[in-house]
Scaffold this motif. Structure first.
Motif, PDB file in Angstrom:
ATOM      1  N   ALA A  55       0.806  -1.215   0.000  1.00 45.64           N
ATOM      2  CA  ALA A  55       0.000   0.000   0.000  1.00 45.64           C
ATOM      3  C   ALA A  55       0.840   1.267   0.000  1.00 45.64           C
ATOM      4  O   ALA A  55       0.449   2.279  -0.586  1.00 45.64           O
ATOM      5  N   GLU A  56       1.986   1.225   0.641  1.00 43.33           N
ATOM      6  CA  GLU A  56       2.824   2.422   0.723  1.00 43.33           C
ATOM      7  C   GLU A  56       3.409   2.809  -0.636  1.00 43.33           C
ATOM      8  O   GLU A  56       3.856   3.931  -0.830  1.00 43.33           O
ATOM      9  N   SER A  57       3.402   1.864  -1.582  1.00 44.63           N
ATOM     10  CA  SER A  57       4.007   2.157  -2.886  1.00 44.63           C
ATOM     11  C   SER A  57       3.038   2.844  -3.851  1.00 44.63           C
ATOM     12  O   SER A  57       3.438   3.292  -4.920  1.00 44.63           O
ATOM     13  N   LEU A  58       1.762   2.921  -3.485  1.00 44.24           N
ATOM     14  CA  LEU A  58       0.777   3.525  -4.384  1.00 44.24           C
ATOM     15  C   LEU A  58       0.564   4.995  -4.039  1.00 44.24           C
ATOM     16  O   LEU A  58       0.213   5.336  -2.909  1.00 44.24           O
ATOM     17  N   ASP A  59       0.757   5.863  -5.036  1.00 44.81           N
ATOM     18  CA  ASP A  59       0.501   7.299  -4.873  1.00 44.81           C
ATOM     19  C   ASP A  59      -0.880   7.601  -5.419  1.00 44.81           C
ATOM     20  O   ASP A  59      -1.100   7.601  -6.638  1.00 44.81           O
ATOM     21  N   TRP A  60      -1.835   7.852  -4.524  1.00 49.04           N
ATOM     22  CA  TRP A  60      -3.219   8.072  -4.941  1.00 49.04           C
ATOM     23  C   TRP A  60      -3.333   9.257  -5.896  1.00 49.04           C
ATOM     24  O   TRP A  60      -4.176   9.260  -6.807  1.00 49.04           O
ATOM     25  N   ALA A  61      -2.489  10.249  -5.721  1.00 47.87           N
ATOM     26  CA  ALA A  61      -2.578  11.463  -6.540  1.00 47.87           C
ATOM     27  C   ALA A  61      -2.289  11.199  -8.014  1.00 47.87           C
ATOM     28  O   ALA A  61      -2.644  12.018  -8.877  1.00 47.87           O
ATOM     29  N   THR A  62      -1.656  10.078  -8.324  1.00 53.47           N
ATOM     30  CA  THR A  62      -1.332   9.775  -9.724  1.00 53.47           C
ATOM     31  C   THR A  62      -2.510   9.157 -10.472  1.00 53.47           C
ATOM     32  O   THR A  62      -2.449   9.014 -11.702  1.00 53.47           O
ATOM     33  N   LEU A  63      -3.567   8.801  -9.773  1.00 54.94           N
ATOM     34  CA  LEU A  63      -4.723   8.216 -10.456  1.00 54.94           C
ATOM     35  C   LEU A  63      -5.477   9.310 -11.184  1.00 54.94           C
ATOM     36  O   LEU A  63      -5.769  10.368 -10.615  1.00 54.94           O
ATOM     37  N   PRO A  64      -5.830   9.113 -12.460  1.00 55.94           N
ATOM     38  CA  PRO A  64      -6.509  10.170 -13.220  1.00 55.94           C
ATOM     39  C   PRO A  64      -7.922  10.414 -12.716  1.00 55.94           C
ATOM     40  O   PRO A  64      -8.605   9.501 -12.250  1.00 55.94           O
ATOM     41  N   ASP A  65      -8.354  11.642 -12.796  1.00 53.20           N
ATOM     42  CA  ASP A  65      -9.712  12.027 -12.422  1.00 53.20           C
ATOM     43  C   ASP A  65     -10.557  12.005 -13.687  1.00 53.20           C
ATOM     44  O   ASP A  65     -10.816  13.042 -14.299  1.00 53.20           O
ATOM     45  N   ASP A  66     -10.971  10.817 -14.105  1.00 49.49           N
ATOM     46  CA  ASP A  66     -11.628  10.654 -15.401  1.00 49.49           C
ATOM     47  C   ASP A  66     -13.051  10.117 -15.280  1.00 49.49           C
ATOM     48  O   ASP A  66     -13.639   9.660 -16.267  1.00 49.49           O
ATOM     49  N   GLY A  67     -13.597  10.146 -14.084  1.00 51.83           N
ATOM     50  CA  GLY A  67     -14.981   9.735 -13.908  1.00 51.83           C
ATOM     51  C   GLY A  67     -15.202   8.257 -13.687  1.00 51.83           C
ATOM     52  O   GLY A  67     -16.342   7.827 -13.476  1.00 51.83           O
ATOM     53  N   LYS A  68     -14.147   7.458 -13.735  1.00 53.20           N
ATOM     54  CA  LYS A  68     -14.322   6.031 -13.481  1.00 53.20           C
ATOM     55  C   LYS A  68     -14.626   5.788 -12.001  1.00 53.20           C
ATOM     56  O   LYS A  68     -14.169   6.529 -11.122  1.00 53.20           O
ATOM     57  N   THR A  69     -15.380   4.755 -11.744  1.00 50.05           N
ATOM     58  CA  THR A  69     -15.654   4.352 -10.373  1.00 50.05           C
ATOM     59  C   THR A  69     -14.446   3.583  -9.842  1.00 50.05           C
ATOM     60  O   THR A  69     -14.030   2.576 -10.442  1.00 50.05           O
ATOM     61  N   VAL A  70     -13.888   4.081  -8.763  1.00 56.00           N
ATOM     62  CA  VAL A  70     -12.674   3.466  -8.211  1.00 56.00           C
ATOM     63  C   VAL A  70     -13.068   2.469  -7.120  1.00 56.00           C
ATOM     64  O   VAL A  70     -13.740   2.820  -6.143  1.00 56.00           O
ATOM     65  N   ILE A  71     -12.657   1.238  -7.319  1.00 58.09           N
ATOM     66  CA  ILE A  71     -12.930   0.171  -6.352  1.00 58.09           C
ATOM     67  C   ILE A  71     -11.619  -0.351  -5.798  1.00 58.09           C
ATOM     68  O   ILE A  71     -10.705  -0.703  -6.557  1.00 58.09           O
ATOM     69  N   LEU A  72     -11.520  -0.388  -4.499  1.00 54.22           N
ATOM     70  CA  LEU A  72     -10.372  -1.010  -3.826  1.00 54.22           C
ATOM     71  C   LEU A  72     -10.792  -2.397  -3.373  1.00 54.22           C
ATOM     72  O   LEU A  72     -11.780  -2.556  -2.666  1.00 54.22           O
TER      73      LEU A  72
END
Length: 520
Positions: free
Chosen positions: A425-442
């Protein structure tokens, strides 16, 4: 008596002590077949108890032959054990997948718990097992617990005990012995005893009200497993496995427990790393244990046998009345162990109810689904960005979790899915995910709790907690909780996402700070 006669008598005593030592340990073995070297080791040391793990299993045919070969070598008093708890802790993974204890806690149906315990027993008995190290009686009242979690029926002592004992009754009725664990309770720890020695620093009254209550109620259990944990209110010096105050004074004398007491694995770092396996094995028997789980390699098993042999021989020589290693105490132990094997004999046979048991387990997984917050099913046209750990490895207790691709394939039945994986989890930078309207599921597919970075920054639209329900405390998102990741659990998730199944489970542990949709 001549010197030769004296030496012969001394050797006879050692041989007899070695024979007793062998009957008082349970070992693990390498491989998927009983090779001649292992068979001879079992014969030479009169070992009658083996615990099998995933490394020993390929398929039903192979496993049935292995248990049959073990019975042929170990004899009619053989004890062949397995950890087939349910959820993530199962060894024979092709059997109908039992829901985790906490899934049954979320349902709260005592009759269902009994039926599941029966079904688990039918499956493993058909494979040649007569001893299951389940159910777990630990009350998981510590969200930071790294090793119990969904293995517990819940946090409420009365309800968890009712469900666990019903599960046990189902197993016993099918002829498979249960071993309740981990006495006096592993639920309120933040340390895994596989890695270090935990302490539960509660008063006796607090322990009586929570941790001890299920075990006291389970005094009719045929076997009980000790925990490698220090409870200062009970014994400030020794972990329960090595504590006479706990195993003998409390369990045997105060509670009048008459079943078998077996230690947890003595190769665990809480014991082996601090005491050494040989010395600890002697201490465990002196404390009142009947059988020592010598689950290390051949070298540590030999070390255990030698240490027990010398201690038993010395106790016999000294003839101390009331000694836990003396002849009378050894005879009592062997009587309890023989009684366990006689009451629950190994009796492999055809598994005649597999299809019905498969349906039972699948229905239970569906009934266990639990929501946290207010998650919503997904419209068919929803485009999804799925976040999941790339490799959900096993941890030595549980089996490996789901690969990220399996969750993606599940969602791809109805949706367009973009998969984003991370090593940790520490390796993922949330800010790099595009804001493109997709539904984000963890999708959480490991038992590990999330760290500060994820807690502060991750904001998925939906959290699929497919293993540890306490992960819902870490992620500010509405969640669907399954308590496990079996194929039946995933089918339930798919139906919930499609809006054709309602999640009616109720979380059997308190969750502080639950999040609602869009909350921080």
């Amino acid at each position: 008596m001549s010197s030769a006669d004296s030496q012969s008598a001394s050797q006879d005593k050692l041989n007899q002590a070695r024979r007793s030592a062998g009957q008082l340990i349970m070992i693990r073995m390498p491989g998927t077949v009983l090779d001649e070297d292992t068979a001879q080791f079992l014969r030479d040391n009169h070992i009658r108890a083996v615990c099998l793990f995933r490394q020993n299993m390929v398929n039903p045919e192979q496993l049935s032959k292995l248990t049959a070969d073990l019975r042929a070598v170990m004899g009619p008093n053989a004890l062949i054990g397995i950890d087939q708890e349910g959820g993530a802790v199962v060894r024979a993974t092709w059997l109908p997948a039992p829901p985790a204890a906490m899934a049954l806690g979320a349902i709260g149906d005592v009759a269902l718990a009994r039926a599941v315990g029966s079904a688990v027993a039918r499956g493993i008995k058909a494979l040649g097992f007569n001893w299951n190290f389940a159910p777990v009686l630990d009350l998981n009242n510590n969200p930071a617990n790294p090793v119990i979690g969904e293995r517990s029926f819940g946090a409420d002592p009365q309800r968890a005990t009712e469900l666990a004992l019903a599960w046990m009754e189902g197993s016993l009725a099918e002829g498979v012995a249960c071993c309740v664990k981990h006495f006096p309770g592993h639920g309120d720890t933040h340390v895994d005893s596989h890695r270090d020695l935990p302490t539960v620093a509660k008063s006796r009254s607090a322990l009586d009200a929570l941790e001890l209550a299920p075990f006291k109620a389970a005094r009719r259990a045929p076997a009980m497993m000790s925990a490698h944990i220090v409870y200062p209110a009970l014994d400030p010096e020794h972990p329960a496995t090595l504590s006479r105050k706990i195993l003998t004074d409390l369990l045997r004398k105060e509670w009048d427990y008459r079943g078998v007491i077996i230690t947890d694995g003595m190769d665990m770092h809480a014991i082996a790393g601090r005491y050494g396996v040989g010395k600890a094995a002697v201490q465990a028997l002196a404390a009142g244990a009947d059988m020592v789980m010598a689950l290390g390699n051949r070298s540590t098993q030999e070390e255990t046998l030698v240490a027990l042999t010398m201690a038993i021989a010395a106790a016999d020589e000294l003839s101390k009345p009331g000694s836990e290693l003396g002849s009378a105490a050894l005879a009592a132990r062997l009587t309890r162990l023989d009684g366990l094997a006689a009451t629950y004999p190994c009796a492999a046979g055809a598994y005649l109810t597999e299809s019905a048991d498969e349906r039972l387990m699948a229905a239970a997984w569906r009934r266990a689904l639990t929501v946290v917050g207010n998650p919503q099913p997904l419209a068919a046209a929803t485009k999804i960005r799925l976040l999941a750990c790339a490799d959900a490895a096993g941890d030595g207790v549980a089996e490996a979790g789901l690969p990220a691709a399996a969750v993606a394939a599940l969602l791809a039945r109805r949706h367009e899915v973009e998969l984003v994986t991370f090593e940790d989890a520490e390796s993922l930078d949330w800010a790099t995910l595009p804001d493109d309207g997709k539904t984000v599921i963890l999708a959480s597919t490991t038992r590990l709790r999330y760290g500060e970075k994820a807690r502060k920054c991750w904001r998925p639209d939906l959290h699929l907690a497919l293993w540890n329900p306490f992960q819902t405390l870490d992620i500010a998102a509405p969640a669907l909780v399954t308590y496990g990741f079996s194929a039946a659990a995933l089918e339930a998730v798919a139906d919930w996402l499609a809006g054709t199944l309602e999640a009616r489970g109720r979380m059997p542990v308190p969750l502080a700070g639950n999040f609602t949709h869009g909350g921080d």
